[in-house]
Design an enzyme around this catalytic site. Structure first.
Site, PDB file in Angstrom:
ATOM      1  N   ARG A 163     -17.130   1.991  -2.784  1.00  0.00           N
ATOM      2  CA  ARG A 163     -15.793   2.104  -3.368  1.00  0.00           C
ATOM      3  C   ARG A 163     -15.611   1.285  -4.636  1.00  0.00           C
ATOM      4  O   ARG A 163     -14.892   1.698  -5.541  1.00  0.00           O
ATOM      5  CB  ARG A 163     -14.747   1.691  -2.330  1.00  0.00           C
ATOM      6  N   ALA A 215      -6.626  -3.617  15.989  1.00  0.00           N
ATOM      7  CA  ALA A 215      -7.189  -4.873  16.492  1.00  0.00           C
ATOM      8  C   ALA A 215      -6.275  -5.501  17.533  1.00  0.00           C
ATOM      9  O   ALA A 215      -6.730  -5.958  18.591  1.00  0.00           O
ATOM     10  CB  ALA A 215      -7.428  -5.850  15.333  1.00  0.00           C
ATOM     11  N   GLU A 219     -19.421   9.351   4.498  1.00  0.00           N
ATOM     12  CA  GLU A 219     -18.451   8.820   3.555  1.00  0.00           C
ATOM     13  C   GLU A 219     -19.161   7.904   2.562  1.00  0.00           C
ATOM     14  O   GLU A 219     -20.352   7.611   2.696  1.00  0.00           O
ATOM     15  CB  GLU A 219     -17.319   8.089   4.284  1.00  0.00           C
ATOM     16  N   ARG A 227     -15.989  -3.704   1.242  1.00  0.00           N
ATOM     17  CA  ARG A 227     -16.090  -3.078   2.570  1.00  0.00           C
ATOM     18  C   ARG A 227     -16.743  -1.705   2.477  1.00  0.00           C
ATOM     19  O   ARG A 227     -16.389  -0.888   1.629  1.00  0.00           O
ATOM     20  CB  ARG A 227     -14.689  -2.947   3.169  1.00  0.00           C
ATOM     21  N   SER A 264     -13.920  -0.764   8.860  1.00  0.00           N
ATOM     22  CA  SER A 264     -12.801  -1.642   9.237  1.00  0.00           C
ATOM     23  C   SER A 264     -12.251  -1.316  10.616  1.00  0.00           C
ATOM     24  O   SER A 264     -11.931  -2.231  11.387  1.00  0.00           O
ATOM     25  CB  SER A 264     -11.694  -1.556   8.185  1.00  0.00           C
ATOM     26  N   GLU A 277      -7.989  -6.898   9.614  1.00  0.00           N
ATOM     27  CA  GLU A 277      -7.966  -7.164   8.173  1.00  0.00           C
ATOM     28  C   GLU A 277      -7.528  -8.581   7.851  1.00  0.00           C
ATOM     29  O   GLU A 277      -7.899  -9.130   6.806  1.00  0.00           O
ATOM     30  CB  GLU A 277      -7.055  -6.159   7.473  1.00  0.00           C
ATOM     31  N   LYS A 285       6.337  -6.246  13.760  1.00  0.00           N
ATOM     32  CA  LYS A 285       7.564  -6.403  12.973  1.00  0.00           C
ATOM     33  C   LYS A 285       8.154  -5.070  12.552  1.00  0.00           C
ATOM     34  O   LYS A 285       9.302  -5.018  12.121  1.00  0.00           O
ATOM     35  CB  LYS A 285       7.328  -7.311  11.771  1.00  0.00           C
ATOM     36  N   HIS A 290      -6.139  -1.261  -1.498  1.00  0.00           N
ATOM     37  CA  HIS A 290      -6.372  -0.562  -0.228  1.00  0.00           C
ATOM     38  C   HIS A 290      -6.730  -1.494   0.922  1.00  0.00           C
ATOM     39  O   HIS A 290      -6.283  -1.275   2.049  1.00  0.00           O
ATOM     40  CB  HIS A 290      -7.484   0.461  -0.437  1.00  0.00           C
ATOM     41  N   HIS A 302      -8.927   1.556  -3.425  1.00  0.00           N
ATOM     42  CA  HIS A 302      -9.367   2.911  -3.102  1.00  0.00           C
ATOM     43  C   HIS A 302      -9.374   3.712  -4.394  1.00  0.00           C
ATOM     44  O   HIS A 302      -8.386   3.703  -5.132  1.00  0.00           O
ATOM     45  CB  HIS A 302      -8.444   3.557  -2.074  1.00  0.00           C
ATOM     46  N   SER A 346      -1.399  -0.936   9.169  1.00  0.00           N
ATOM     47  CA  SER A 346      -2.179  -0.052   8.309  1.00  0.00           C
ATOM     48  C   SER A 346      -2.979   0.979   9.093  1.00  0.00           C
ATOM     49  O   SER A 346      -3.390   2.002   8.528  1.00  0.00           O
ATOM     50  CB  SER A 346      -3.133  -0.888   7.437  1.00  0.00           C
ATOM     51  N   THR A 347      -3.220   0.726  10.380  1.00  0.00           N
ATOM     52  CA  THR A 347      -4.053   1.639  11.170  1.00  0.00           C
ATOM     53  C   THR A 347      -3.582   3.086  11.103  1.00  0.00           C
ATOM     54  O   THR A 347      -4.387   3.998  10.868  1.00  0.00           O
ATOM     55  CB  THR A 347      -4.147   1.170  12.629  1.00  0.00           C
TER      56      THR A 347
END
Length: 512
Positions: free
Chosen positions: A280, A35, A127, A372, A377, A361, A55, A337, A238, A62-63
């Site tokens: 999920r 993002a 998925e 989700r 995402s 996120e 940082k 997750h 997850h 997380s990407t």
């Protein structure tokens, strides 16, 4: 609190070297995942002075950990089906208008990425929760990493690494920059607007697929400045993580992997018509109950042809545990997750605080609802990254001369080893009122302190402790089971509503 004690008076002009302690920019983007970086590309294309800070070392966030791909509607006729799948997964809390607009915009972004040379596999896969194969992968099960590397390569100015956002700068009621801790000390950045792309708070949990830096910084920064946080209790687990926290992508179940309990029984058809491809929340709860009932759950990937080529990350993670997924069953358990809740925004990424935007996120746009849908995402990060960047550029104000930095919220880092196991017990897949109340009393007894300055570790611990309290409060208020939030003492759905935190007030807001 005015921060004259450690930051010299701000000077005019944009500085790009980390040695300086005072900078200015048009758009400050906190976070360098999909993002944040995609937002920066669109801002640069508009000619804006753009500063992206991370940082952690790149590729960060997380990407790069995302094994699944990007869920693009197959064509214009598939938008309605994709929307229906999203609504079904979100259990009554998806904002249909927002979701529809994101899905309608998705093909534009796929074409843009293809024109930039990103190597999406030509054949989409199916998925969990999707009614058809529409998820596009890159690099096998390394989609997020390949996507982020492709975007980073196009930036004219790479993100600055090693900068932690400690607080936002305010000029009246407008967000006007941020206070950062960099490798060489404090930095005050004045900005015409700030875009949060800092991700979720998966590191709050003892078992998580999120990176260690996923400490909810952006949500806490926004809340302390006056923004509204929404639906924090909805944390997606997850269903298939290995004992070392590495996840096994849903795409494996999409091509034939099945779940077995300790007795060797395939159990998912008893829980959902879609079996292993149910949403999920359904699969995670089924795995939880079967582990409770039989002692263990395993994922069987032995029937998948060319396993090493299709899922190299999964194979490597299994072998690191001494397992060969071509011959062995893999022990799996649910792991934190993704956070569906976050900073409430509109369809353009605006947070309700002038000068502050959010994407990815960290934000609650209305796309995900209570759960989700797989691989939505990364799509949201793309669509909302662009929207938030362009909206922020339409709202730029000249940096003020004397912005005020909010104090830094801190906690002793030494409390985290005590906090996280309690979080896992009270705020995990299955929740219950007495455990929630006991946990909240425990968390509220731990010390939070405001300081004029802090280390990264103190600030992250402060964010995690505050979020632990807020998640528990939301989970207690939500006396029902919906999506990723399951209350053992309230197993049925009630009337749909959102929880919102504004300042010290937690309230119910009717959905729709």
């Amino acid at each position: 609190m005015r921060r004259k004690d450690y930051v010299p008076p701000l000077q005019e002009g944009l500085s790009g070297t980390a040695a300086l302690s005072r900078w200015e920019t048009d758009l400050l983007i906190l976070g360098a995942g999909v993002a944040g970086v995609y937002a920066a590309l669109w801002a640069e294309a508009e000619g804006a002075r753009t500063l992206v800070v991370s940082k952690d070392p790149l590729p960060s966030g997380s990407t790069p950990w995302a094994q699944g791909g990007v869920a693009f509607p197959l064509d214009a006729t598939d938008v309605a089906a994709h929307l229906q799948d999203t609504l079904q997964a979100g259990r009554g809390l998806v904002e249909a208008k927002v979701a529809r607009s994101i899905l309608q915009e998705a093909p534009f972004h796929l074409e843009k990425l293809l024109s930039w040379g990103l190597p999406f596999h030509p054949e989409p896969v199916r998925e969990g929760g999707h009614s058809r194969a529409r998820v596009r992968h890159l690099g096998g099960d390394r989609s997020g990493l390949w996507l982020l590397r492709g975007l980073l390569a196009r930036l004219s100015r790479p993100p600055l690494q090693g900068y932690t956002a400690l607080s936002l700068l305010l000029a009246g009621d407008r967000v006007a920059g941020a206070l950062l801790l960099g490798p060489e000390g404090p930095v005050q950045v004045k900005a015409g607007a700030v875009l949060l792309a800092t991700g979720g708070f998966g590191s709050l949990f003892p078992i998580s697929t999120a990176p260690p830096g996923a400490s909810g910084d952006g949500m806490v920064l926004a809340w302390r400045a006056g923004a509204i946080l929404r639906d924090l209790e909805f944390v997606q687990f997850h269903p298939t993580a290995l004992p070392n926290g590495a996840l096994v992508s849903e795409a494996a179940r999409g091509v034939g992997a099945v779940l077995l309990n300790a007795w060797g029984e395939r159990f998912m058809p008893r829980y959902a018509e879609l079996g292993e491809l149910a949403p999920r929340d359904v699969v995670a709860q089924a795995v939880f109950w079967e582990r409770q009932r039989t002692g263990a759950v395993y994922l069987d990937l032995r029937s998948i042809e060319h396993l090493g080529e299709r899922f190299p990350t999964i194979v490597a993670s299994a072998r690191a545990l001494g397992l060969d997924p071509t011959t062995d069953l893999l022990p799996v358990a649910p792991a934190a997750h993704y956070v569906m809740g976050g900073v409430r925004t509109d369809a353009g990424g605006f947070t309700s605080l002038p000068g502050l935007y959010a994407a990815g996120e960290v934000a609650s746009t209305g796309l995900h609802g209570a759960n989700r849908l797989a691989s939505n995402s990364l799509l949201e990060g793309l669509v909302m990254g662009k929207r938030a960047a362009l909206a922020a550029l339409q709202d730029l104000h000249g940096p003020p001369r004397q912005p005020q930095a909010l104090p830094v919220l801190t906690a002793p880092p030494s409390l985290l080893p005590k906090l996280k196991p309690q979080v896992g017990e009270a705020l995990g897949v299955v929740r219950e009122g007495e455990r929630l109340r006991a946990f909240l009393a425990f968390a509220e007894a731990l010390p939070l302190e405001e300081k004029p300055w802090a280390s990264r570790e103190e600030a992250e611990a402060g964010s995690l402790l505050l979020l632990a309290r807020l998640v528990a409060q939301g989970a207690l208020l939500r006396e029902e089971s919906r999506g990723a939030h399951f209350r053992e003492d309230f197993p049925q759905e009630g009337e749909p509503f959102h929880t919102e935190v504004c300042g010290s007030t937690l309230c119910r807001v009717p959905a729709g």
